[in-house]
Design a protein around this motif. Structure first.
Motif, short mmCIF file in Angstrom:
data_model
loop_
_atom_site.label_atom_id
_atom_site.label_comp_id
_atom_site.label_asym_id
_atom_site.label_seq_id
_atom_site.Cartn_x
_atom_site.Cartn_y
_atom_site.Cartn_z
N ASP A 5 0.84 -1.20 0.00
CA ASP A 5 0.00 0.00 0.00
C ASP A 5 0.87 1.25 0.00
N SER A 30 -7.84 0.60 -11.11
CA SER A 30 -8.68 0.29 -9.95
C SER A 30 -7.86 -0.35 -8.84
N SER A 33 -5.92 2.32 -7.15
CA SER A 33 -6.84 3.11 -6.33
C SER A 33 -7.19 2.40 -5.02
N GLN A 34 -7.31 1.08 -5.06
CA GLN A 34 -7.65 0.33 -3.84
C GLN A 34 -6.56 0.46 -2.78
N VAL A 36 -4.67 3.06 -2.29
CA VAL A 36 -4.81 4.39 -1.71
C VAL A 36 -6.03 4.45 -0.80
N LYS A 37 -7.15 3.87 -1.24
CA LYS A 37 -8.36 3.91 -0.43
C LYS A 37 -8.18 3.17 0.89
N ARG A 38 -7.40 2.08 0.87
CA ARG A 38 -7.15 1.34 2.11
C ARG A 38 -6.37 2.21 3.10
N GLU A 40 -6.45 5.49 3.17
CA GLU A 40 -7.34 6.56 3.61
C GLU A 40 -8.31 6.06 4.67
N ARG A 41 -8.79 4.82 4.53
CA ARG A 41 -9.67 4.25 5.55
C ARG A 41 -8.95 4.11 6.88
N SER A 46 -8.19 12.21 3.95
CA SER A 46 -8.01 12.16 2.50
C SER A 46 -6.53 12.38 2.18
N ARG A 50 -7.81 15.09 -6.35
CA ARG A 50 -7.94 14.89 -7.79
C ARG A 50 -7.89 16.22 -8.52
#
Length: 297
Positions: A5, A30, A33-34, A36-38, A40-41, A46, A50
Motif C-alpha cells: 500500500d 482500480s 486506487s484500492q 490508496v483507499k485502504r 485513507e480508511r 483524505s 484529484r
C-alpha cells in the motif's frame, strides 16, 4: 496498511497519476486506487486531491508520503545488505544511468569490476534525466545513480566524481574551427543545438550564460549530448557539450574549448552513503577511480 500500500502510494505521489503507476506495475487503475483507499480508511483522512490532469497529495498525504518514502528506502537498503551477507560475492548492484553514461564513464570500470567480482550481477536502468534518476533511486531498490550534480534533493546524497570542461562542436569548415579556444561572446552570434532547459546539465549551461551576461540563440533541442554532436557533424548547428571521457571529434568535426564556462560536475547519487551495500560501494569506487586523470581501468 501494508508495505505494498505504502509503496504504491509513494509511487502515485511522485508520478502524479494513478494510470501511470498502473502501467508501470502492469495492473489496473482500480487496483492502484484500492491501495490508496485502504490507506485513507486506516488513517481517516483524505490523502490525494484529484486534479484535471492527475492527482496531488493533500497536506496529510505529503506527511505520509515523506515518512513512507524514508521508511521504504531504509528497509530496502537493509534487505539488500542482508542479501549480500547471505550471498557473499554473488549479490547484485543496481544502477540508474543516462542513455550514454555506460559508454562514456563506466566501460573500463565494468570490466575491472567484473574481473574482481565475477559472480555479481550488474543491473542498469536507463533514465532520460538526472531527475528521472533521482525518482528511480527514491522509489525502488536501486543502489546508485549517475547524475549531473545539481541542487539538493531531499532523501538523496550527491557526490561529484569529475568536473567536465565545455567544448564547442563545429564542422572543420566553420570559421571558429581554427581557433585554439572560443570566447563566450562568440556564441551570441550563432545558433546552438541545446538540451531542454529542464535538464540539469542544460539548466547549468543556461545559468552559466546568464552569469556571464551572454544571450545565446537556439532553434533545435535534443535529448542528449551525443545527438547534439551528430547534428553539429551534419552541419545543422553548433553544440556546446561537456568533454566527456573518450569524446573525440569525428571526421569533419572539431571540438574547441570554451574555458570561460564553469565545468559541469557529474557523479554519484545515493540515498545514504553510510548504508550503501558493500558491493555497490565497491562498484562506485571502481568507477570513481577509472574517471581519475591517467586512469587505465
Amino acid at each position: 496498511m501494508t508495505l505494498d500500500d505504502l509503496r504504491v502510494f509513494v509511487a502515485v505521489c511522485r508520478a502524479g497519476s494513478l494510470s501511470a503507476v498502473a502501467r508501470e506495475l502492469t495492473c489496473t487503475q482500480s487496483a492502484v486506487s484500492q491501495h490508496v483507499k485502504r490507506l485513507e480508511r486506516e488513517t481517516g483522512v483524505s490523502l490525494l486531491e484529484r486534479r484535471p490532469r492527475g492527482v496531488v497529495p493533500t497536506a496529510a498525504g505529503r506527511v505520509l508520503c515523506d515518512a513512507a518514502a524514508d521508511g521504504i528506502a531504509g528497509l530496502d537498503l537493509a534487505l539488500r545488505r542482508l542479501g549480500d551477507l547471505v550471498n557473499g560475492e554473488s549479490g547484485s548492484v543496481r544502477i540508474a544511468t543516462g542513455g550514454t553514461t555506460v559508454r562514456h564513464f563506466m566501460a573500463a570500470a565494468i570490466v575491472a569490476f567484473r574481473r574482481r567480482h565475477p559472480k555479481v550481477s550488474l543491473e542498469f536502468q536507463t533514465e532520460t534525466s538526472s531527475r528521472g534518476c533521482f525518482d528511480a533511486l527514491l522509489s525502488s531498490s536501486l543502489d546508485l545513480a549517475w547524475i549531473t550534480v545539481g541542487a539538493p534533493v531531499r532523501g538523496i546524497e550527491q557526490r561529484t566524481v569529475v568536473e567536465l570542461p565545455w567544448v564547442l562542436a563545429v564542422r572543420t569548415d566553420d570559421p571558429l574551427a581554427g581557433r585554439p579556444r572560443v570566447e563566450v561572446s562568440d556564441l551570441a552570434r550563432i545558433r546552438l543545438v541545446r538540451l531542454p532547459p529542464n535538464s540539469t546539465s542544460g539548466a547549468r549551461l543556461d545559468a552559466a550564460f546568464d552569469a556571464l551576461g551572454v544571450r545565446v540563440g537556439s532553434d533545435t533541442s535534443v535529448a542528449d549530448w551525443d545527438t547534439a554532436l551528430l547534428l553539429a557533424e551534419l552541419g545543422l548547428g553548433h553544440a556546446v557539450v561537456p568533454a566527456v571521457p573518450g569524446l573525440a571529434p569525428q571526421d569533419g568535426l572539431r571540438l574547441v574549448p570554451v574555458p570561460a564556462l564553469p565545468p559541469l560536475p557529474v557523479g554519484w547519487a545515493v540515498r545514504r552513503w553510510d548504508a550503501l551495500p558493500p558491493l555497490a560501494r565497491a562498484f562506485a569506487d571502481t568507477v570513481t577511480r577509472s574517471c581519475l586523470p591517467g586512469a587505465t581501468g
